[in-house]
Motif scaffolding. Structure first.
Motif, PDB file in Angstrom:
ATOM      1  N   VAL A  25       0.960  -1.319  -0.023  1.00 18.37           N
ATOM      2  CA  VAL A  25       0.036  -0.167  -0.079  1.00 18.37           C
ATOM      3  C   VAL A  25       0.804   1.198   0.103  1.00 18.37           C
ATOM      4  N   ALA A  26       2.068   1.219   0.875  1.00 17.85           N
ATOM      5  CA  ALA A  26       2.914   2.361   0.856  1.00 17.85           C
ATOM      6  C   ALA A  26       3.473   2.699  -0.540  1.00 17.85           C
ATOM      7  N   ALA A  29       0.813   3.892  -2.909  1.00 16.40           N
ATOM      8  CA  ALA A  29       0.574   5.252  -2.381  1.00 16.40           C
ATOM      9  C   ALA A  29       1.726   6.214  -2.657  1.00 16.40           C
ATOM     10  N   ARG A  30       2.753   6.051  -2.779  1.00 12.57           N
ATOM     11  CA  ARG A  30       3.888   6.849  -3.199  1.00 12.57           C
ATOM     12  C   ARG A  30       3.830   6.969  -4.629  1.00 12.57           C
ATOM     13  N   VAL A  32       1.251   6.397  -6.784  1.00 17.46           N
ATOM     14  CA  VAL A  32      -0.037   7.100  -7.249  1.00 17.46           C
ATOM     15  C   VAL A  32       0.235   8.591  -6.921  1.00 17.46           C
ATOM     16  N   GLY A  33       0.822   8.790  -5.601  1.00 20.86           N
ATOM     17  CA  GLY A  33       0.936  10.268  -5.316  1.00 20.86           C
ATOM     18  C   GLY A  33       1.840  10.985  -6.003  1.00 20.86           C
ATOM     19  N   VAL A  49      -3.863  11.975   0.930  1.00 27.52           N
ATOM     20  CA  VAL A  49      -3.021  10.706   1.128  1.00 27.52           C
ATOM     21  C   VAL A  49      -3.578  10.239   2.604  1.00 27.52           C
ATOM     22  N   THR A  50      -3.439  11.166   3.511  1.00 22.25           N
ATOM     23  CA  THR A  50      -4.162  10.847   4.715  1.00 22.25           C
ATOM     24  C   THR A  50      -5.473  10.156   4.726  1.00 22.25           C
ATOM     25  N   MET A  52      -6.963   8.836   2.193  1.00 22.68           N
ATOM     26  CA  MET A  52      -6.954   7.606   1.268  1.00 22.68           C
ATOM     27  C   MET A  52      -6.532   6.319   2.318  1.00 22.68           C
ATOM     28  N   ALA A  53      -5.357   6.763   3.168  1.00 22.44           N
ATOM     29  CA  ALA A  53      -4.857   5.473   3.931  1.00 22.44           C
ATOM     30  C   ALA A  53      -5.908   5.479   5.073  1.00 22.44           C
ATOM     31  N   LEU A  56      -8.253   3.131   3.465  1.00 18.47           N
ATOM     32  CA  LEU A  56      -7.737   1.780   3.079  1.00 18.47           C
ATOM     33  C   LEU A  56      -7.397   0.816   4.427  1.00 18.47           C
TER      34      LEU A  56
END
Length: 195
Positions: A25-26, A29-30, A32-33, A49-50, A52-53, A56
């Motif tokens: 996921v990290a 996320a990086r 996609v971010g 991002v926060t 979405m996290a 998830l």
């Protein structure tokens, strides 16, 4: 002990999967971010991002919780099905052991044929192996030796129900219904020493 080791193994696998999932996921996320938030205000990107996290993690927790709940439910159903089978097995064998003269060989054989499919279906591996060993030894060994295989079967059933059995030694279960078990244990130990 096996249940403890199995539990530790399951916990280790679950931790490894969870760690892998978090790393995946990290990474996503990086990636996609970088793609989505390229050129966006860093404060807005951090808030997105926060959010979405949080979603998830909530979904992952819910899915894992449901999986573990379902698994516990299946284990409880299996345990509930084992109880009558084990009770019938122990009761039938105890009748045979306690009254060997009054037991009809045909009735005992019929009982063994009837209980075996239930044991194949519901018994744990340890109980199934102890049952198999007991059935083979009944046919070839003397009654004194067979009784110790019966005790191993009883111990396997107790372990399957969650009893540790660490304090129960050879002969302790048999002493509950065989009066001269100490003499038989002495003979058995002497035979082992002579071999």
């Amino acid at each position: 002990m096996r249940a403890f080791i199995k539990g530790i193994g399951s916990l280790a696998v679950l931790a490894a999967l969870l760690f892998g999932a978090v790393e995946g996921v990290a990474f996503l996320a990086r990636y996609v971010g970088r793609q989505v938030f390229h050129g966006v205000n860093p404060t807005v990107a951090a808030a997105a991002v926060t959010a979405m996290a949080t979603v998830l993690v909530t979904v992952a927790t819910l899915v894992i919780g449901r999986y573990l709940e379902r698994r516990k439910s299946v284990e409880a159903d299996i345990r509930a099905s084992k109880i009558p089978v084990y009770t019938r097995l122990v009761s039938g064998l105890m009748r045979t052991v306690m009254n060997p003269d009054s037991s009809n060989a045909d009735e005992v054989a019929q009982f063994l044929r009837e209980i075996t499919p239930d044991l194949i279906t519901w018994a744990s591996d340890d109980v199934l192996l102890a049952w198999s060993k007991f059935k083979r030894e009944v046919q070839v060994l003397a009654a004194e030796d067979t009784i110790f295989s019966f005790e191993e079967l009883l111990s396997a059933i107790r372990r399957d129900f969650g009893h540790s059995g660490r304090q129960v030694k050879e002969g302790d279960l048999l002493a509950l219904f065989i009066n001269d078990i100490d003499e038989q244990l002495t003979r058995r130990r002497a035979q082992r020493g002579a071999v």
